[in-house]
Scaffold this motif. Sequence first.
Motif, PDB file in Angstrom:
ATOM      1  N   GLU A  47       0.847  -1.194   0.000  1.00 38.33           N
ATOM      2  CA  GLU A  47       0.000   0.000   0.000  1.00 38.33           C
ATOM      3  C   GLU A  47       0.883   1.245   0.000  1.00 38.33           C
ATOM      4  O   GLU A  47       2.007   1.221   0.483  1.00 38.33           O
ATOM      5  N   THR A  54      -5.309   5.980  -0.050  1.00 40.36           N
ATOM      6  CA  THR A  54      -4.562   4.717  -0.053  1.00 40.36           C
ATOM      7  C   THR A  54      -4.716   4.024  -1.393  1.00 40.36           C
ATOM      8  O   THR A  54      -5.829   3.805  -1.865  1.00 40.36           O
ATOM      9  N   LEU A  56      -2.996   0.716  -3.882  1.00 40.99           N
ATOM     10  CA  LEU A  56      -2.356  -0.589  -3.779  1.00 40.99           C
ATOM     11  C   LEU A  56      -1.538  -0.856  -5.034  1.00 40.99           C
ATOM     12  O   LEU A  56      -1.989  -0.580  -6.145  1.00 40.99           O
TER      13      LEU A  56
END
Length: 153
Positions: A47, A54, A56
Amino acid sequence: METPAAALEVIGWREWLALPALGIAAIKAKVDTGARSSSLHVNGLEEFLRDGQTWLRFSIASGRKSQRIETACEALALDRRAVTDSSGHIAERWFIRTDLVLAGQRWSTEINLTDRRTMLFPMLLGRSAIQARFCVDPARSYVCGRLRKPLTP
């Protein structure tokens, strides 16, 4: 009001599908009406923050074992939730929202990212992704064929 099963397109218990926004033109998926959510095998999940959100970063292996292609991907994290696997174990998993293409239909769905390396299929397509779209015939496989042409993100 629910769509009658007779009006839904039939798919088999396993199908080829695409995840165009992730750069995946074809990946094998097990269709599992017993699983609520869809799961995707990813490698190197990490992450990071981008513009205060956020995100990924991960890779997806696709293609035949002799011709494996690792595709680097990034996706906005949707949520992190507890998921119970088929053995009854509960684990926190990251979820993303991405487009999925199957049987000529394209729609946005939630997928959790996990380690499925011990499984036969890199993707599990759960019932929330197919509900009101398809009827599953467990006696059939690859009803929709394999996607051949690249899809635009």
